[in-house]
Enzyme design. Structure first.
Site, PDB file in Angstrom:
ATOM      1  N   GLY A  14       0.780  -1.241   0.000  1.00  0.00           N
ATOM      2  CA  GLY A  14       0.000   0.000   0.000  1.00  0.00           C
ATOM      3  C   GLY A  14       0.808   1.286   0.000  1.00  0.00           C
ATOM      4  CG  MET A  92      -1.193  -8.377  -6.322  1.00  0.00           C
ATOM      5  SD  MET A  92      -0.331  -7.602  -7.698  1.00  0.00           S
ATOM      6  CE  MET A  92       0.546  -9.024  -8.317  1.00  0.00           C
ATOM      7  CG  LEU A  95     -11.085  -5.874 -11.146  1.00  0.00           C
ATOM      8  CD1 LEU A  95     -11.163  -4.355 -11.051  1.00  0.00           C
ATOM      9  CD2 LEU A  95     -11.895  -6.519 -10.014  1.00  0.00           C
ATOM     10  CG  HIS A 111       2.229  -2.230 -15.168  1.00  0.00           C
ATOM     11  ND1 HIS A 111       1.935  -3.500 -14.693  1.00  0.00           N
ATOM     12  CD2 HIS A 111       3.297  -2.367 -15.989  1.00  0.00           C
ATOM     13  CE1 HIS A 111       2.788  -4.358 -15.219  1.00  0.00           C
ATOM     14  NE2 HIS A 111       3.621  -3.709 -16.002  1.00  0.00           N
TER      15      HIS A 111
END
Ligand code: GRF
Length: 216
Positions: A14, A92, A95, A111
């Site tokens: 995070g 990770m 979707l 990314h």
């Protein structure tokens, strides 16, 4: 000023979430992290959210019979919190097309490479193996194809001869933490939007659409 309610989806550390939280510490920043969702219980990023007083939710994907069922629960959760924008930040989990379409133009990903080069996993290993001399990060709109959506901003760093994955990752992270707050801020104010599959900018100086960090 009404700030745009934003969800940040994480699976781990995070640090990008932290960069967004820190940006929102400025009252003039247009987006407010209002919900942090992790598909992994105990993800370190959850503690960062709690520390910042942000609502958290763990949605363990294994609890769901299918990807579609997980995505539906996630969508419902986002709606129930009145979320307008979504940032994937080290999330990770792929979707499916339905939720991606539902959030088209309102969902970002970061990314750690200069897309379209080096998609997928083990990015810094791929970069080192390829022997390229620059790398960086990309913030892009999420589309149905992995790591392939229209690019909003990229951060550039050198790849140095004695780099290992860890050193390179650290250098790339330093630009990630500048790029993500910039991109989210532009989206939240309508200075960036997705139109007919392309990114449209309004009042974003061209010098700001890439960021470089030569520091080791
Ligand atoms: C970052 O390198 C991000 O680009 C990638 O996953 C990593 C997440 O790091 N998608 P963190 O959890 O934000 O620290």
């Amino acid at each position: 000023m009404e700030r745009v309610r934003t969800a940040v989806l994480i699976s781990g550390r995070g640090s990008n979430l932290q960069a967004l939280i820190d940006a929102a510490g400025d009252a003039a920043y247009p987006a407010e992290p209002a919900l942090v969702v992790s598909n992994v219980a105990g993800a370190a990023g959850l503690a960062r959210a709690e520390q910042a007083g942000i609502a958290t939710c763990v949605l363990p994907h294994r609890d769901f019979p299918s990807r579609a069922a997980f995505d539906a629960a996630l969508h419902e959760l986002l709606e129930s919190y009145g979320i307008a924008l979504v940032c994937l930040a080290g999330f990770m989990r792929l979707l499916g097309p339905r939720i991606v379409a539902d959030w088209e133009g309102r969902m970002l990903n970061i990314h750690p490479s200069l897309l379209p080069a080096f998609k997928g996993l083990d990015v810094h290993r791929q970069v080192l193996d390829a022997g390229v001399r620059v790398s960086g990060c990309t913030v892009h709109f999420v589309t149905a194809d992995l790591d392939a959506g229209p690019v909003i901003v990229q951060g550039v760093v050198p790849v140095l001869p004695d780099d290992d994955e860890e050193r390179l990752a650290r250098r790339v992270l330093s630009v990630e933490h500048r790029c993500y707050p910039a991109a989210l801020g532009w989206l939240a104010t309508g200075r960036v939007r997705l139109q007919d599959g392309c990114v449209r900018y309004r009042d974003v100086p061209s010098r700001d659409i890439w960021i470089s960090n030569p520091e080791v």
